[in-house]
Design a protein around this motif. Structure first.
Motif, PDB file in Angstrom:
ATOM      1  N   ARG A  28     105.322 -32.146 -71.165  1.00 40.29           N
ATOM      2  CA  ARG A  28     104.730 -31.998 -69.896  1.00 40.29           C
ATOM      3  C   ARG A  28     103.936 -30.445 -69.822  1.00 40.29           C
ATOM      4  N   ALA A  29     104.917 -29.559 -70.253  1.00 40.87           N
ATOM      5  CA  ALA A  29     104.515 -27.983 -70.230  1.00 40.87           C
ATOM      6  C   ALA A  29     103.199 -27.927 -71.242  1.00 40.87           C
ATOM      7  N   ARG A  30     103.489 -28.774 -72.358  1.00 37.20           N
ATOM      8  CA  ARG A  30     102.049 -28.519 -73.070  1.00 37.20           C
ATOM      9  C   ARG A  30     100.919 -29.075 -72.568  1.00 37.20           C
ATOM     10  N   ILE A  31     101.194 -30.345 -72.120  1.00 37.94           N
ATOM     11  CA  ILE A  31     100.046 -30.898 -71.378  1.00 37.94           C
ATOM     12  C   ILE A  31      99.489 -30.150 -70.343  1.00 37.94           C
ATOM     13  N   HIS A  32     100.153 -29.513 -69.404  1.00 34.26           N
ATOM     14  CA  HIS A  32      99.800 -28.524 -68.516  1.00 34.26           C
ATOM     15  C   HIS A  32      98.741 -27.564 -68.825  1.00 34.26           C
ATOM     16  N   ASN A  33      99.360 -26.977 -69.949  1.00 30.96           N
ATOM     17  CA  ASN A  33      98.516 -25.919 -70.674  1.00 30.96           C
ATOM     18  C   ASN A  33      97.280 -26.337 -71.222  1.00 30.96           C
ATOM     19  N   LEU A  34      97.360 -27.436 -71.758  1.00 27.28           N
ATOM     20  CA  LEU A  34      96.272 -28.168 -72.345  1.00 27.28           C
ATOM     21  C   LEU A  34      95.107 -28.334 -71.336  1.00 27.28           C
ATOM     22  N   PHE A  35      95.495 -28.932 -70.195  1.00 25.08           N
ATOM     23  CA  PHE A  35      94.710 -28.913 -68.979  1.00 25.08           C
ATOM     24  C   PHE A  35      93.844 -27.980 -68.503  1.00 25.08           C
ATOM     25  N   ILE A  36      94.631 -26.625 -68.563  1.00 24.73           N
ATOM     26  CA  ILE A  36      93.820 -25.461 -68.147  1.00 24.73           C
ATOM     27  C   ILE A  36      92.809 -25.023 -69.390  1.00 24.73           C
ATOM     28  N   ALA A  37      93.539 -25.215 -70.542  1.00 26.04           N
ATOM     29  CA  ALA A  37      92.694 -24.823 -71.511  1.00 26.04           C
ATOM     30  C   ALA A  37      91.289 -25.507 -71.796  1.00 26.04           C
ATOM     31  N   SER A  38      91.356 -26.810 -71.450  1.00 26.23           N
ATOM     32  CA  SER A  38      90.397 -27.741 -71.740  1.00 26.23           C
ATOM     33  C   SER A  38      89.350 -27.470 -70.664  1.00 26.23           C
ATOM     34  N   ILE A  39      89.770 -27.017 -69.526  1.00 26.16           N
ATOM     35  CA  ILE A  39      88.962 -26.611 -68.240  1.00 26.16           C
ATOM     36  C   ILE A  39      88.204 -25.539 -68.614  1.00 26.16           C
ATOM     37  N   LEU A  40      88.940 -24.445 -69.348  1.00 23.78           N
ATOM     38  CA  LEU A  40      88.418 -23.199 -69.652  1.00 23.78           C
ATOM     39  C   LEU A  40      87.746 -23.158 -71.154  1.00 23.78           C
ATOM     40  N   HIS A  41      87.837 -24.226 -72.009  1.00 19.26           N
ATOM     41  CA  HIS A  41      87.252 -24.169 -73.490  1.00 19.26           C
ATOM     42  C   HIS A  41      85.843 -23.536 -73.603  1.00 19.26           C
ATOM     43  N   ASP A  42      85.110 -23.737 -72.606  1.00 23.60           N
ATOM     44  CA  ASP A  42      83.694 -23.287 -72.823  1.00 23.60           C
ATOM     45  C   ASP A  42      83.381 -21.948 -72.195  1.00 23.60           C
ATOM     46  N   ILE A  43      84.406 -21.531 -71.459  1.00 19.89           N
ATOM     47  CA  ILE A  43      84.049 -20.336 -70.571  1.00 19.89           C
ATOM     48  C   ILE A  43      83.362 -19.084 -71.467  1.00 19.89           C
ATOM     49  N   GLY A  44      83.545 -19.099 -72.654  1.00 21.71           N
ATOM     50  CA  GLY A  44      82.661 -18.169 -73.311  1.00 21.71           C
ATOM     51  C   GLY A  44      81.201 -18.157 -73.662  1.00 21.71           C
ATOM     52  N   LYS A  45      81.008 -19.376 -72.867  1.00 20.97           N
ATOM     53  CA  LYS A  45      79.433 -19.802 -73.012  1.00 20.97           C
ATOM     54  C   LYS A  45      78.395 -18.757 -71.922  1.00 20.97           C
ATOM     55  N   ILE A  46      79.340 -18.125 -70.856  1.00 19.32           N
ATOM     56  CA  ILE A  46      78.828 -17.546 -69.954  1.00 19.32           C
ATOM     57  C   ILE A  46      78.032 -16.212 -70.597  1.00 19.32           C
ATOM     58  N   ASN A  47      78.330 -15.882 -71.848  1.00 22.37           N
ATOM     59  CA  ASN A  47      77.721 -14.891 -72.600  1.00 22.37           C
ATOM     60  C   ASN A  47      76.270 -15.504 -73.414  1.00 22.37           C
ATOM     61  N   ILE A  48      76.078 -16.443 -73.269  1.00 17.92           N
ATOM     62  CA  ILE A  48      74.863 -17.249 -73.848  1.00 17.92           C
ATOM     63  C   ILE A  48      73.869 -17.289 -73.024  1.00 17.92           C
ATOM     64  N   PRO A  49      72.536 -16.756 -73.410  1.00 17.54           N
ATOM     65  CA  PRO A  49      71.492 -16.795 -72.414  1.00 17.54           C
ATOM     66  C   PRO A  49      71.064 -18.246 -72.048  1.00 17.54           C
ATOM     67  N   GLU A  50      70.729 -18.550 -70.785  1.00 13.11           N
ATOM     68  CA  GLU A  50      70.625 -19.860 -70.498  1.00 13.11           C
ATOM     69  C   GLU A  50      69.358 -20.664 -71.371  1.00 13.11           C
ATOM     70  N   GLU A  51      68.529 -19.801 -71.644  1.00 17.53           N
ATOM     71  CA  GLU A  51      67.228 -20.440 -72.403  1.00 17.53           C
ATOM     72  C   GLU A  51      67.912 -20.889 -73.724  1.00 17.53           C
ATOM     73  N   VAL A  52      68.908 -20.549 -74.205  1.00 23.56           N
ATOM     74  CA  VAL A  52      69.518 -20.846 -75.668  1.00 23.56           C
ATOM     75  C   VAL A  52      70.441 -22.039 -75.108  1.00 23.56           C
ATOM     76  N   LEU A  53      71.263 -22.048 -74.016  1.00 25.66           N
ATOM     77  CA  LEU A  53      71.950 -23.107 -73.596  1.00 25.66           C
ATOM     78  C   LEU A  53      71.353 -24.476 -73.425  1.00 25.66           C
ATOM     79  N   LYS A  54      70.138 -24.108 -72.713  1.00 28.46           N
ATOM     80  CA  LYS A  54      69.499 -25.400 -72.352  1.00 28.46           C
ATOM     81  C   LYS A  54      68.306 -25.708 -72.963  1.00 28.46           C
ATOM     82  N   LYS A  55      68.206 -25.062 -74.405  1.00 23.61           N
ATOM     83  CA  LYS A  55      66.848 -25.307 -75.002  1.00 23.61           C
ATOM     84  C   LYS A  55      66.771 -26.892 -75.339  1.00 23.61           C
TER      85      LYS A  55
END
Length: 173
Positions: free
Chosen positions: A28-55
């Protein structure tokens, strides 16, 4: 707010990931952590310019190098928060069992199970949704691709558990 696709994608990936982890018998604890990590897995994309993200066309080598930074950027962001213990999962979600993933080229057992689960669910969702540069593939097609790459790019046990989830949900037959 920056990219509606990434928000919806992360929500779908988290649902698939939790169901897959449950099927695999993770505690259960690992699944809970996985849930949060999977929600946040692409948070680093905030640093990618929109024209690249949506190219709508193929990315240049420079643009792809920017995209490849998002797991590390996301992990660095998490290391400054109460979610620091999830940073490695986020950082490893594009690693592949054959060592050809990024950012570190980790292999097999060097990759956290949670990151392997996100990797499979992330790939499936990306393939089965319309993108700026192509139409969505069917669930059957995407699952067949994952199965062909099981043991090569993706963990075989994860692919097998994920397939069971999709079968039970009627997404594939």
């Amino acid at each position: 707010m920056k990219d509606r696709y990434t928000f919806k994608h992360s929500s779908r990936v988290s649902k698939y990931a939790v169901k897959t982890a449950t099927k695999m018998g993770l505690e259960r604890a690992r699944i809970h952590n996985l849930f949060i990590a999977s929600i946040l897995h692409d948070i680093g994309k905030i640093n990618i310019p929109e024209e690249v993200l949506k190219k709508p066309a193929k990315l240049t080598d420079e643009e792809f190098a920017l995209v490849k930074k998002h797991p590390g950027d996301g992990a660095e962001m998490l290391r400054q928060t109460a979610y620091a213990d999830l940073a490695d999962i986020v950082e490893q979600h594009h690693e592949r069992v054959n060592g050809r993933g990024y950012p570190f080229g980790l292999k097999d057992e060097e990759i956290l199970t949670e990151a392997k689960i996100i990797g499979v669910c992330d790939t499936f969702d990306a393939m089965t949704e319309d993108r700026a540069y192509r139409k969505a593939f069917t669930a059957e097609y995407a699952m067949n691709e994952l199965k062909q790459l099981a043991g090569i790019q993706y963990d075989s046990a994860v692919v097998e558990a994920f397939e069971q989830v999709l079968l039970e949900e009627g997404k594939i037959s």
